[in-house]
Scaffold this active site. Structure first.
Site, PDB file in Angstrom:
ATOM      1  N   SER A  32      47.096  41.260  33.070  1.00 38.22           N
ATOM      2  CA  SER A  32      45.480  40.895  32.500  1.00 38.22           C
ATOM      3  C   SER A  32      45.755  41.781  31.529  1.00 38.22           C
ATOM      4  O   SER A  32      46.251  43.076  31.778  1.00 38.22           O
ATOM      5  CB  SER A  32      44.556  41.944  33.780  1.00 38.22           C
ATOM      6  OG  SER A  32      43.993  40.819  35.053  1.00 38.22           O
ATOM      7  N   HIS A  64      42.635  35.008  29.415  1.00 40.63           N
ATOM      8  CA  HIS A  64      43.617  34.926  29.383  1.00 40.63           C
ATOM      9  C   HIS A  64      43.546  33.761  28.518  1.00 40.63           C
ATOM     10  O   HIS A  64      43.116  32.735  28.802  1.00 40.63           O
ATOM     11  CB  HIS A  64      44.279  34.154  31.222  1.00 40.63           C
ATOM     12  CG  HIS A  64      43.802  34.750  32.703  1.00 40.63           C
ATOM     13  ND1 HIS A  64      45.366  35.527  32.923  1.00 40.63           N
ATOM     14  CD2 HIS A  64      43.358  36.043  32.153  1.00 40.63           C
ATOM     15  CE1 HIS A  64      45.516  36.284  33.560  1.00 40.63           C
ATOM     16  NE2 HIS A  64      43.899  36.808  33.436  1.00 40.63           N
ATOM     17  N   HIS A  86      46.171  30.868  38.601  1.00 44.15           N
ATOM     18  CA  HIS A  86      45.644  31.972  40.312  1.00 44.15           C
ATOM     19  C   HIS A  86      45.530  30.793  40.990  1.00 44.15           C
ATOM     20  O   HIS A  86      44.470  29.558  40.638  1.00 44.15           O
ATOM     21  CB  HIS A  86      45.254  33.255  39.931  1.00 44.15           C
ATOM     22  CG  HIS A  86      45.350  34.146  39.131  1.00 44.15           C
ATOM     23  ND1 HIS A  86      44.563  33.734  37.707  1.00 44.15           N
ATOM     24  CD2 HIS A  86      45.474  35.073  39.215  1.00 44.15           C
ATOM     25  CE1 HIS A  86      45.352  34.842  37.302  1.00 44.15           C
ATOM     26  NE2 HIS A  86      45.283  35.767  38.153  1.00 44.15           N
ATOM     27  N   TYR A  88      43.135  30.653  43.593  1.00 46.92           N
ATOM     28  CA  TYR A  88      41.638  30.968  43.311  1.00 46.92           C
ATOM     29  C   TYR A  88      41.086  30.065  42.628  1.00 46.92           C
ATOM     30  O   TYR A  88      40.162  29.270  42.367  1.00 46.92           O
ATOM     31  CB  TYR A  88      41.240  32.121  43.820  1.00 46.92           C
ATOM     32  CG  TYR A  88      41.010  33.250  41.714  1.00 46.92           C
ATOM     33  CD1 TYR A  88      41.310  32.508  40.780  1.00 46.92           C
ATOM     34  CD2 TYR A  88      42.448  34.384  42.157  1.00 46.92           C
ATOM     35  CE1 TYR A  88      40.718  33.369  40.281  1.00 46.92           C
ATOM     36  CE2 TYR A  88      42.137  34.934  40.848  1.00 46.92           C
ATOM     37  CZ  TYR A  88      41.727  34.579  39.605  1.00 46.92           C
ATOM     38  OH  TYR A  88      41.992  35.605  38.679  1.00 46.92           O
ATOM     39  N   GLU A  89      41.946  29.893  41.393  1.00 42.56           N
ATOM     40  CA  GLU A  89      40.982  29.076  40.225  1.00 42.56           C
ATOM     41  C   GLU A  89      41.226  27.127  41.375  1.00 42.56           C
ATOM     42  O   GLU A  89      40.284  26.215  40.905  1.00 42.56           O
ATOM     43  CB  GLU A  89      41.903  28.646  39.562  1.00 42.56           C
ATOM     44  CG  GLU A  89      42.153  30.255  38.382  1.00 42.56           C
ATOM     45  CD  GLU A  89      42.538  30.057  37.491  1.00 42.56           C
ATOM     46  OE1 GLU A  89      41.718  29.676  36.320  1.00 42.56           O
ATOM     47  OE2 GLU A  89      43.629  30.773  36.922  1.00 42.56           O
ATOM     48  N   ALA A 116      47.692  43.003  37.385  1.00 45.04           N
ATOM     49  CA  ALA A 116      47.001  44.243  37.397  1.00 45.04           C
ATOM     50  C   ALA A 116      46.607  44.120  38.817  1.00 45.04           C
ATOM     51  O   ALA A 116      46.621  43.532  39.602  1.00 45.04           O
ATOM     52  CB  ALA A 116      45.333  43.895  36.924  1.00 45.04           C
ATOM     53  N   MET A 214      46.595  39.126  43.278  1.00 44.32           N
ATOM     54  CA  MET A 214      45.839  38.254  43.279  1.00 44.32           C
ATOM     55  C   MET A 214      47.112  37.401  42.449  1.00 44.32           C
ATOM     56  O   MET A 214      46.305  35.913  42.690  1.00 44.32           O
ATOM     57  CB  MET A 214      44.241  37.477  43.108  1.00 44.32           C
ATOM     58  CG  MET A 214      42.901  38.496  43.699  1.00 44.32           C
ATOM     59  SD  MET A 214      41.893  38.180  42.684  1.00 44.32           S
ATOM     60  CE  MET A 214      41.093  39.529  42.789  1.00 44.32           C
ATOM     61  N   SER A 215      47.899  37.852  42.449  1.00 44.35           N
ATOM     62  CA  SER A 215      49.271  36.700  41.948  1.00 44.35           C
ATOM     63  C   SER A 215      50.680  36.992  42.174  1.00 44.35           C
ATOM     64  O   SER A 215      50.647  38.042  43.008  1.00 44.35           O
ATOM     65  CB  SER A 215      48.974  36.960  40.445  1.00 44.35           C
ATOM     66  OG  SER A 215      49.331  38.364  39.803  1.00 44.35           O
ATOM     67  N   ASN A 238      42.712  49.585  39.914  1.00 47.87           N
ATOM     68  CA  ASN A 238      41.363  50.214  40.550  1.00 47.87           C
ATOM     69  C   ASN A 238      41.838  51.192  41.379  1.00 47.87           C
ATOM     70  O   ASN A 238      42.670  50.470  41.898  1.00 47.87           O
ATOM     71  CB  ASN A 238      40.303  49.657  40.030  1.00 47.87           C
ATOM     72  CG  ASN A 238      40.543  47.827  41.272  1.00 47.87           C
ATOM     73  OD1 ASN A 238      41.458  47.851  39.854  1.00 47.87           O
ATOM     74  ND2 ASN A 238      40.617  48.174  41.953  1.00 47.87           N
ATOM     75  N   HIS A 250      35.166  42.767  38.058  1.00 49.41           N
ATOM     76  CA  HIS A 250      36.846  42.729  36.814  1.00 49.41           C
ATOM     77  C   HIS A 250      36.186  43.137  35.832  1.00 49.41           C
ATOM     78  O   HIS A 250      37.336  43.458  35.055  1.00 49.41           O
ATOM     79  CB  HIS A 250      36.605  41.135  36.560  1.00 49.41           C
ATOM     80  CG  HIS A 250      37.287  39.906  36.290  1.00 49.41           C
ATOM     81  ND1 HIS A 250      38.732  40.064  36.340  1.00 49.41           N
ATOM     82  CD2 HIS A 250      36.771  39.686  34.995  1.00 49.41           C
ATOM     83  CE1 HIS A 250      39.242  39.667  35.091  1.00 49.41           C
ATOM     84  NE2 HIS A 250      38.191  39.168  34.737  1.00 49.41           N
TER      85      HIS A 250
HETATM   86  N1  HPA Z   1      42.349  44.238  44.477  1.00 48.92           N
HETATM   87  C1  HPA Z   1      42.853  42.782  44.602  1.00 48.92           C
HETATM   88  N2  HPA Z   1      43.530  42.226  43.314  1.00 48.92           N
HETATM   89  C2  HPA Z   1      43.160  43.286  41.873  1.00 48.92           C
HETATM   90  C3  HPA Z   1      42.572  43.997  42.412  1.00 48.92           C
HETATM   91  C4  HPA Z   1      41.404  44.707  43.436  1.00 48.92           C
HETATM   92  O1  HPA Z   1      41.484  46.296  43.750  1.00 48.92           O
HETATM   93  N3  HPA Z   1      42.406  45.261  40.979  1.00 48.92           N
HETATM   94  C5  HPA Z   1      42.949  44.544  40.319  1.00 48.92           C
HETATM   95  N4  HPA Z   1      43.206  43.133  40.488  1.00 48.92           N
END
Ligand code: HPA
Length: 284
Positions: A32, A64, A86, A88-89, A116, A214-215, A238, A250
């Site tokens: 990201s 993306h 990902h 989750y897609e 990220a 998530m990757s 974050n 997001h």
């Molecule tokens: N959790 C999961 N995936 C993420 C996060 C998070 O807090 N921040 C960026 N990708």
């Protein structure tokens, strides 16, 4: 099953080879906020859109792009993934790791992963960079499940040194040369797409996880299975759920990743040149 997976890879490989004979030394997956690296830092020799590769998974995430950029960074031959898919897609895990396997088939010796993440460790704040030293991938399906693809690697690959120590040293030195603060830690991949609950984050923290996303971890497993050297840097976008008092969005992830992108891009460019210099990849 394995025939399917390998046949699919061979078809995708042929599609790319119809468009370019480029052989990369290093493959880079842009997470990201980093997509612009390919446009700004790569002397582009060829571009192949994912949608033009038979059987290739195409990302549905906004922000993306979906293409391979082939070219050089400081003279080093790279294949850059501008956008990844990902789990989750909704794609099967074998599709999620198909790009990593293809990059190995195209000749890349190193897979450099970026992403990220949410920071769990107290030492990580939004905007920090974390060198990935190890991962926890046991909350997502293992990408090697199914009949083993013998053409790629062994049934039971060792995972005791996924993130190559020599590459980690080179990345740390590159960050120091640029005056960029680089933390280190363990990354956990969860499926998403919902962010974690505070209880899940507490559990991960107790388990020794420093950042969550998530990757990445499944891509690293597939790459190690295929014999590539792997390294990765995570941009902490974050503080994870329950650590930050604010709900996660997001947009917040994207905004912090975008802000950190100039430093991140400089670091990656420096790392690529130093990795190529130090490892003499053509001999591996
Ligand atoms: N959790 C999961 N995936 C993420 C996060 C998070 O807090 N921040 C960026 N990708």
């Amino acid at each position: 099953m394995s025939d399917n997976v390998y046949e699919k890879l061979e078809k995708a490989y042929s599609c790319i080879r119809e468009k370019t004979s480029f052989v990369p030394e290093i493959a880079l997956v842009l997470g990201s906020g980093l997509g612009a690296f390919a446009d700004e830092r790569v002397d582009i020799e060829a571009i192949v859109d994912y949608k033009d590769i038979e059987g290739f998974p195409v990302s549905t995430v906004i922000g993306h792009k979906g293409r391979f950029v082939f070219g050089t960074v400081g003279g080093v031959k790279v294949a850059v993934m501008q956008g990844r898919v990902h789990y989750y897609e909704g794609y099967p895990m074998t599709d999620v790791v198909m790009p990593a396997r293809l990059l190995s088939m195209l000749g890349a010796k190193v897979l450099f992963l970026t992403n990220a993440s949410g920071g769990i460790s107290k030492k990580l704040g939004a905007g920090d960079f974390m060198l990935i030293r190890d991962h926890v991938a046991c909350f997502v399906p293992n990408p090697l499940i199914g009949e083993n693809v013998e053409q790629l690697g062994t049934r039971f690959p060792d995972m005791s040194n996924v993130y190559d120590n020599r590459l980690c040293e080179i990345i740390k030195n590159s960050a120091a040369d640029l005056g960029i603060d680089l933390k280190e830690g363990v990354y956990a991949q969860l499926t998403g797409p919902s962010f974690e609950t505070p209880a899940e984050i507490k559990m991960l923290g107790v388990m020794g996880v420093d950042a969550v996303g998530m990757s990445t971890a499944v891509e690293a497993i597939a790459a190690r299975h295929a014999g590539m050297l792997v390294c990765g840097i995570s941009c902490v976008a974050n503080q994870a759920a329950g650590i930050s008092p604010n709900p996660l969005t997001h947009d917040e992830v994207q905004e912090t990743a975008n802000k950190a992108a100039p430093r991140f891009k400089a670091l990656i460019a420096e790392c690529i040149e130093n990795i190529s210099d130090h490892l003499q990849l053509r001999d591996i």
